[in-house]
Design a protein around this motif. Structure first.
Motif, short mmCIF file in Angstrom:
data_model
loop_
_atom_site.label_atom_id
_atom_site.label_comp_id
_atom_site.label_asym_id
_atom_site.label_seq_id
_atom_site.Cartn_x
_atom_site.Cartn_y
_atom_site.Cartn_z
N GLU A 19 0.86 -1.15 0.06
CA GLU A 19 -0.10 0.00 -0.02
C GLU A 19 1.15 1.15 0.04
N ALA A 20 2.01 1.18 0.68
CA ALA A 20 2.78 2.37 0.70
C ALA A 20 3.48 2.71 -0.77
N GLU A 21 3.81 1.43 -1.04
CA GLU A 21 4.70 1.60 -2.39
C GLU A 21 3.64 2.42 -3.37
N LEU A 22 2.14 2.05 -3.24
CA LEU A 22 1.23 2.63 -4.34
C LEU A 22 1.17 4.12 -3.95
N GLY A 23 1.38 4.39 -2.45
CA GLY A 23 1.12 5.71 -2.05
C GLY A 23 2.38 6.58 -2.44
N ALA A 51 6.12 -0.05 7.82
CA ALA A 51 7.28 -0.89 7.55
C ALA A 51 8.43 0.10 6.93
N GLY A 52 8.12 1.44 6.98
CA GLY A 52 9.30 2.42 6.55
C GLY A 52 9.42 2.74 5.04
N VAL A 53 8.37 2.42 4.16
CA VAL A 53 8.67 2.69 2.77
C VAL A 53 8.70 3.94 2.57
N LEU A 54 7.50 4.80 3.22
CA LEU A 54 7.67 6.19 2.92
C LEU A 54 8.65 7.03 3.90
N THR A 55 9.05 6.41 5.12
CA THR A 55 10.12 7.00 5.90
C THR A 55 11.36 7.09 5.08
N THR A 209 -2.00 8.57 -7.99
CA THR A 209 -1.16 7.42 -8.30
C THR A 209 -1.91 6.99 -9.71
N GLU A 210 -0.95 6.85 -10.89
CA GLU A 210 -1.48 6.37 -12.07
C GLU A 210 -0.57 5.29 -12.56
N VAL A 211 -1.02 3.90 -12.82
CA VAL A 211 -0.36 3.13 -13.48
C VAL A 211 -0.97 2.50 -14.64
N GLN A 212 -0.59 2.79 -15.55
CA GLN A 212 -1.45 2.11 -16.96
C GLN A 212 -1.05 0.44 -17.17
N ALA A 213 -2.30 -0.02 -17.92
CA ALA A 213 -1.83 -1.43 -18.13
C ALA A 213 -0.96 -1.54 -19.02
N PRO A 214 -0.06 -2.65 -19.19
CA PRO A 214 0.05 -3.90 -17.96
C PRO A 214 0.53 -3.40 -16.69
N VAL A 215 0.07 -3.56 -15.36
CA VAL A 215 0.95 -3.26 -14.25
C VAL A 215 1.93 -4.31 -13.89
N PRO A 216 2.99 -3.66 -13.41
CA PRO A 216 4.06 -4.84 -13.04
C PRO A 216 3.36 -5.76 -11.80
N GLU A 217 4.13 -6.88 -11.88
CA GLU A 217 3.49 -8.22 -11.10
C GLU A 217 3.35 -7.55 -9.45
#
Ligand SMILES: C[S@@+](CC[C@H](N)C(=O)[O-])C[C@H]1O[C@@H](n2cnc3c(N)ncnc32)[C@H](O)[C@@H]1O
Length: 280
Positions: A19-23, A51-55, A209-217
Protein backbone atom coordinates in the motif's frame (compact mmCIF):
# COMPACT_ATOMS: atom_id res chain seq x y z
CA UNK A 1 1.22 0.02 23.78
CA UNK A 2 -2.46 0.87 23.36
CA UNK A 3 -5.04 -1.73 22.47
CA UNK A 4 -5.29 0.06 19.14
CA UNK A 5 -1.79 -1.01 18.21
CA UNK A 6 -2.36 -4.55 19.40
CA UNK A 7 -4.70 -4.81 16.40
CA UNK A 8 -2.47 -7.02 14.38
CA UNK A 9 -0.42 -4.52 12.42
CA UNK A 10 2.58 -6.86 12.38
CA UNK A 11 0.58 -9.44 10.41
CA UNK A 12 -0.24 -6.74 7.87
CA UNK A 13 3.41 -6.12 6.99
CA UNK A 14 3.23 -7.22 3.31
CA UNK A 15 0.01 -5.24 2.83
CA UNK A 16 1.52 -2.15 4.52
CA UNK A 17 4.52 -2.35 2.20
CA UNK A 18 2.50 -2.70 -0.99
CA UNK A 19 0.00 0.00 0.00
CA UNK A 20 2.82 2.40 0.86
CA UNK A 21 4.51 1.68 -2.48
CA UNK A 22 1.28 2.61 -4.25
CA UNK A 23 1.25 5.80 -2.15
CA UNK A 24 4.76 6.97 -3.10
CA UNK A 25 3.50 9.36 -5.81
CA UNK A 26 1.23 10.96 -3.20
CA UNK A 27 4.22 11.61 -0.94
CA UNK A 28 6.38 13.03 -3.72
CA UNK A 29 3.50 15.18 -5.05
CA UNK A 30 2.83 16.48 -1.55
CA UNK A 31 6.49 17.35 -0.92
CA UNK A 32 6.64 19.33 -4.17
CA UNK A 33 3.39 21.11 -3.33
CA UNK A 34 4.38 21.93 0.26
CA UNK A 35 7.98 22.83 -0.61
CA UNK A 36 7.51 26.59 -0.36
CA UNK A 37 6.16 26.28 3.20
CA UNK A 38 9.00 24.11 4.45
CA UNK A 39 11.95 25.51 6.38
CA UNK A 40 15.41 23.95 5.93
CA UNK A 41 14.57 20.36 6.82
CA UNK A 42 17.01 18.80 9.28
CA UNK A 43 14.64 16.77 11.43
CA UNK A 44 11.72 14.70 10.09
CA UNK A 45 9.22 12.57 11.97
CA UNK A 46 7.23 9.86 10.17
CA UNK A 47 4.31 9.05 12.47
CA UNK A 48 2.73 5.61 12.12
CA UNK A 49 5.56 4.70 9.77
CA UNK A 50 4.51 1.10 9.11
CA UNK A 51 7.37 -0.79 7.47
CA UNK A 52 9.18 2.38 6.45
CA UNK A 53 8.63 2.64 2.70
CA UNK A 54 7.68 6.30 3.09
CA UNK A 55 10.28 6.86 5.83
CA UNK A 56 13.01 5.96 3.37
CA UNK A 57 11.47 8.12 0.66
CA UNK A 58 11.54 11.02 3.13
CA UNK A 59 15.20 10.33 3.93
CA UNK A 60 15.98 10.35 0.21
CA UNK A 61 14.00 13.55 -0.37
CA UNK A 62 15.78 15.40 2.48
CA UNK A 63 19.38 14.32 2.10
CA UNK A 64 20.64 16.27 5.13
CA UNK A 65 17.86 15.34 7.52
CA UNK A 66 17.56 12.80 10.28
CA UNK A 67 14.30 10.88 9.91
CA UNK A 68 12.59 9.19 12.84
CA UNK A 69 10.07 6.44 12.11
CA UNK A 70 7.59 6.32 14.98
CA UNK A 71 5.28 3.34 15.35
CA UNK A 72 3.74 1.19 18.07
CA UNK A 73 4.58 -2.15 16.46
CA UNK A 74 8.12 -3.45 17.10
CA UNK A 75 8.09 -5.84 14.12
CA UNK A 76 7.35 -2.95 11.76
CA UNK A 77 10.16 -0.85 13.19
CA UNK A 78 12.53 -3.79 12.77
CA UNK A 79 11.49 -3.81 9.10
CA UNK A 80 12.24 -0.06 8.90
CA UNK A 81 15.72 -0.63 10.33
CA UNK A 82 16.41 -3.47 7.88
CA UNK A 83 15.20 -1.41 4.90
CA UNK A 84 17.29 1.59 5.98
CA UNK A 85 20.39 -0.58 6.33
CA UNK A 86 19.82 -2.13 2.92
CA UNK A 87 19.41 1.30 1.34
CA UNK A 88 22.53 2.64 3.10
CA UNK A 89 20.41 5.18 4.97
CA UNK A 90 20.81 3.76 8.47
CA UNK A 91 22.94 6.66 9.66
CA UNK A 92 20.09 9.08 9.14
CA UNK A 93 17.05 6.86 9.79
CA UNK A 94 16.20 5.87 13.31
CA UNK A 95 13.15 4.31 14.91
CA UNK A 96 11.14 5.11 18.02
CA UNK A 97 8.72 2.60 19.50
CA UNK A 98 5.93 4.80 20.81
CA UNK A 99 2.24 4.70 21.46
CA UNK A 100 0.56 7.47 19.47
CA UNK A 101 -0.28 10.16 19.95
CA UNK A 102 1.13 10.85 23.45
CA UNK A 103 4.38 8.92 23.01
CA UNK A 104 5.92 11.56 20.76
CA UNK A 105 6.28 14.06 23.61
CA UNK A 106 9.94 13.21 24.31
CA UNK A 107 11.04 13.18 20.67
CA UNK A 108 12.95 16.14 19.23
CA UNK A 109 10.88 18.80 17.48
CA UNK A 110 10.78 18.31 13.71
CA UNK A 111 10.82 20.63 10.71
CA UNK A 112 8.52 18.19 8.92
CA UNK A 113 6.05 15.89 10.62
CA UNK A 114 4.51 13.42 8.18
CA UNK A 115 1.45 11.47 9.37
CA UNK A 116 0.09 9.24 6.64
CA UNK A 117 -3.11 7.30 7.22
CA UNK A 118 -2.59 7.00 10.94
CA UNK A 119 -4.63 9.79 12.54
CA UNK A 120 -7.91 8.05 11.65
CA UNK A 121 -6.74 5.10 13.77
CA UNK A 122 -6.36 7.22 16.90
CA UNK A 123 -9.22 7.60 19.38
CA UNK A 124 -9.33 11.42 19.33
CA UNK A 125 -8.08 12.79 16.00
CA UNK A 126 -8.25 16.44 17.09
CA UNK A 127 -6.23 15.77 20.24
CA UNK A 128 -3.75 13.74 18.16
CA UNK A 129 -3.30 16.62 15.71
CA UNK A 130 -2.78 18.98 18.64
CA UNK A 131 -0.06 16.75 20.10
CA UNK A 132 1.60 16.25 16.72
CA UNK A 133 1.52 20.01 16.06
CA UNK A 134 3.30 20.48 19.36
CA UNK A 135 6.30 18.58 18.01
CA UNK A 136 6.86 21.11 15.21
CA UNK A 137 9.80 23.52 15.22
CA UNK A 138 8.55 27.13 15.04
CA UNK A 139 8.52 27.15 11.21
CA UNK A 140 7.88 23.41 10.89
CA UNK A 141 5.10 21.88 8.79
CA UNK A 142 2.73 19.02 9.58
CA UNK A 143 1.55 17.03 6.56
CA UNK A 144 -1.40 14.75 7.22
CA UNK A 145 -2.40 12.27 4.54
CA UNK A 146 -6.07 11.41 4.98
CA UNK A 147 -8.90 10.89 2.53
CA UNK A 148 -8.90 10.91 -1.25
CA UNK A 149 -10.74 8.76 -3.74
CA UNK A 150 -11.35 5.01 -3.92
CA UNK A 151 -8.79 3.13 -5.99
CA UNK A 152 -9.93 1.91 -9.41
CA UNK A 153 -8.17 -0.91 -11.23
CA UNK A 154 -10.70 -3.02 -13.16
CA UNK A 155 -11.41 -2.27 -16.84
CA UNK A 156 -14.84 -0.82 -17.68
CA UNK A 157 -17.53 -3.46 -17.87
CA UNK A 158 -15.68 -5.97 -15.72
CA UNK A 159 -17.65 -6.83 -12.57
CA UNK A 160 -19.86 -3.70 -12.85
CA UNK A 161 -20.23 -1.86 -9.54
CA UNK A 162 -18.40 -4.54 -7.55
CA UNK A 163 -15.66 -2.30 -6.13
CA UNK A 164 -18.16 0.41 -5.22
CA UNK A 165 -20.28 -2.12 -3.34
CA UNK A 166 -17.22 -3.47 -1.54
CA UNK A 167 -16.16 0.06 -0.53
CA UNK A 168 -19.69 0.79 0.71
CA UNK A 169 -19.50 -2.37 2.83
CA UNK A 170 -16.14 -1.27 4.24
CA UNK A 171 -17.54 2.17 5.05
CA UNK A 172 -20.58 0.62 6.72
CA UNK A 173 -18.44 -1.68 8.86
CA UNK A 174 -16.00 1.12 9.77
CA UNK A 175 -18.78 3.49 10.79
CA UNK A 176 -19.89 0.96 13.40
CA UNK A 177 -16.44 0.68 14.93
CA UNK A 178 -14.76 2.75 17.57
CA UNK A 179 -11.22 2.61 18.82
CA UNK A 180 -9.71 0.28 20.08
CA UNK A 181 -11.22 -1.73 17.24
CA UNK A 182 -8.68 0.22 15.27
CA UNK A 183 -10.53 2.70 13.14
CA UNK A 184 -12.17 6.00 13.97
CA UNK A 185 -14.33 7.87 11.51
CA UNK A 186 -13.50 11.49 12.37
CA UNK A 187 -16.49 13.79 12.35
CA UNK A 188 -15.74 16.84 10.26
CA UNK A 189 -13.58 17.82 7.32
CA UNK A 190 -9.83 17.50 7.87
CA UNK A 191 -9.09 21.24 7.47
CA UNK A 192 -11.67 21.84 10.18
CA UNK A 193 -10.17 19.17 12.48
CA UNK A 194 -6.77 20.83 11.97
CA UNK A 195 -8.14 24.22 12.98
CA UNK A 196 -9.93 22.68 15.98
CA UNK A 197 -6.50 21.36 17.02
CA UNK A 198 -5.32 24.99 17.26
CA UNK A 199 -3.15 24.77 14.12
CA UNK A 200 -3.04 27.00 11.07
CA UNK A 201 -4.36 25.16 8.02
CA UNK A 202 -2.08 26.03 5.10
CA UNK A 203 -3.94 24.10 2.43
CA UNK A 204 -5.07 20.67 1.21
CA UNK A 205 -4.34 19.05 -2.11
CA UNK A 206 -4.91 15.71 -3.80
CA UNK A 207 -2.28 13.67 -5.63
CA UNK A 208 -2.84 10.90 -8.10
CA UNK A 209 -1.22 7.50 -8.40
CA UNK A 210 -1.59 6.27 -11.97
CA UNK A 211 -0.17 3.07 -13.43
CA UNK A 212 -1.38 2.12 -16.90
CA UNK A 213 -1.94 -1.49 -18.05
CA UNK A 214 -0.20 -3.81 -17.98
CA UNK A 215 0.85 -3.12 -14.39
CA UNK A 216 3.95 -4.83 -12.94
CA UNK A 217 3.58 -8.06 -11.01
CA UNK A 218 4.24 -6.29 -7.68
CA UNK A 219 1.32 -3.96 -8.33
CA UNK A 220 -0.98 -6.90 -9.11
CA UNK A 221 0.09 -8.47 -5.82
CA UNK A 222 -0.68 -5.20 -4.03
CA UNK A 223 -4.15 -5.11 -5.58
CA UNK A 224 -4.83 -8.72 -4.60
CA UNK A 225 -3.79 -7.94 -1.01
CA UNK A 226 -6.00 -4.86 -0.93
CA UNK A 227 -9.01 -6.84 -2.17
CA UNK A 228 -8.24 -9.52 0.40
CA UNK A 229 -8.03 -6.95 3.21
CA UNK A 230 -11.35 -5.31 2.30
CA UNK A 231 -13.03 -8.69 1.93
CA UNK A 232 -11.80 -9.92 5.30
CA UNK A 233 -12.98 -6.68 6.88
CA UNK A 234 -16.44 -6.42 5.36
CA UNK A 235 -16.99 -9.11 2.71
CA UNK A 236 -19.70 -10.73 4.80
CA UNK A 237 -21.92 -7.69 4.13
CA UNK A 238 -21.90 -8.44 0.37
CA UNK A 239 -24.25 -10.67 -1.63
CA UNK A 240 -23.22 -14.26 -2.38
CA UNK A 241 -22.73 -13.28 -6.05
CA UNK A 242 -20.35 -10.46 -5.12
CA UNK A 243 -18.42 -12.70 -2.74
CA UNK A 244 -18.07 -15.25 -5.53
CA UNK A 245 -16.82 -12.56 -7.93
CA UNK A 246 -14.22 -11.40 -5.40
CA UNK A 247 -13.23 -15.01 -4.80
CA UNK A 248 -12.47 -15.28 -8.52
CA UNK A 249 -10.48 -12.01 -8.51
CA UNK A 250 -8.28 -13.05 -5.60
CA UNK A 251 -7.84 -16.66 -6.79
CA UNK A 252 -4.14 -17.00 -7.74
CA UNK A 253 -5.00 -19.84 -10.12
CA UNK A 254 -7.78 -18.08 -12.03
CA UNK A 255 -6.96 -16.44 -15.38
CA UNK A 256 -9.52 -13.77 -14.37
CA UNK A 257 -7.74 -13.23 -11.05
CA UNK A 258 -5.85 -9.97 -10.48
CA UNK A 259 -2.52 -11.78 -10.14
CA UNK A 260 -2.70 -13.01 -13.72
CA UNK A 261 -4.54 -10.28 -15.60
CA UNK A 262 -2.80 -8.06 -18.14
CA UNK A 263 -5.66 -5.55 -18.37
CA UNK A 264 -5.48 -3.99 -14.90
CA UNK A 265 -4.48 -0.40 -14.29
CA UNK A 266 -4.31 1.68 -11.10
CA UNK A 267 -5.92 5.04 -10.56
CA UNK A 268 -5.91 6.32 -7.00
CA UNK A 269 -5.93 9.69 -5.29
CA UNK A 270 -4.71 10.65 -1.83
CA UNK A 271 -5.28 13.99 -0.11
CA UNK A 272 -2.65 15.72 2.00
CA UNK A 273 -3.44 18.51 4.46
CA UNK A 274 -0.72 20.95 5.49
CA UNK A 275 -0.59 22.80 8.79
CA UNK A 276 1.75 24.75 11.00
CA UNK A 277 1.67 26.28 14.45
CA UNK A 278 -0.85 29.11 14.73
CA UNK A 279 1.87 31.13 16.49
CA UNK A 280 5.53 30.37 15.73
C1 LIG B 1 -2.43 2.30 7.88
S1 LIG B 1 -0.81 2.15 8.52
C2 LIG B 1 -0.02 3.52 7.71
C3 LIG B 1 1.42 3.22 7.35
C4 LIG B 1 2.15 4.33 6.58
N1 LIG B 1 2.14 5.59 7.30
C5 LIG B 1 1.56 4.52 5.21
O1 LIG B 1 0.85 5.51 4.99
O2 LIG B 1 1.79 3.68 4.35
C6 LIG B 1 -0.97 2.72 10.18
C7 LIG B 1 0.31 2.58 11.00
O3 LIG B 1 0.12 3.25 12.24
C8 LIG B 1 0.54 2.43 13.32
N2 LIG B 1 -0.34 2.73 14.47
C9 LIG B 1 -1.68 2.66 14.51
N3 LIG B 1 -2.14 3.04 15.72
C10 LIG B 1 -1.04 3.36 16.47
C11 LIG B 1 -0.85 3.82 17.81
N4 LIG B 1 -1.87 4.04 18.62
N5 LIG B 1 0.42 4.03 18.24
C12 LIG B 1 1.48 3.81 17.42
N6 LIG B 1 1.36 3.38 16.13
C13 LIG B 1 0.11 3.16 15.66
C14 LIG B 1 0.39 1.00 12.84
O4 LIG B 1 1.29 0.13 13.50
C15 LIG B 1 0.68 1.15 11.34
O5 LIG B 1 2.05 0.96 11.08
Amino acid sequence: MSEATSQNWAQSLPLLISEAELGLPVLSGALGWAGSWLPAVREVMDLGSGAGVLTLALAEAFGRARVTAVDGTPELLEAVTARAREAGLDERVRTALRDLPGGVADLPAADLVWASQVVHHLPDPVRALEIFGDRLTPAGVLLVREGGLPTRFLPDGEYPGLLARLEAAVEQRASGLANPAGLVTPRGAWPDLIRRAGLKHLGSSTFVTEVQAPVPEGTRTALARRLGMFTTFAGDLLSAADREAIGELVDPGSPRGVLRREDLYVLAAGTVHAARRARP
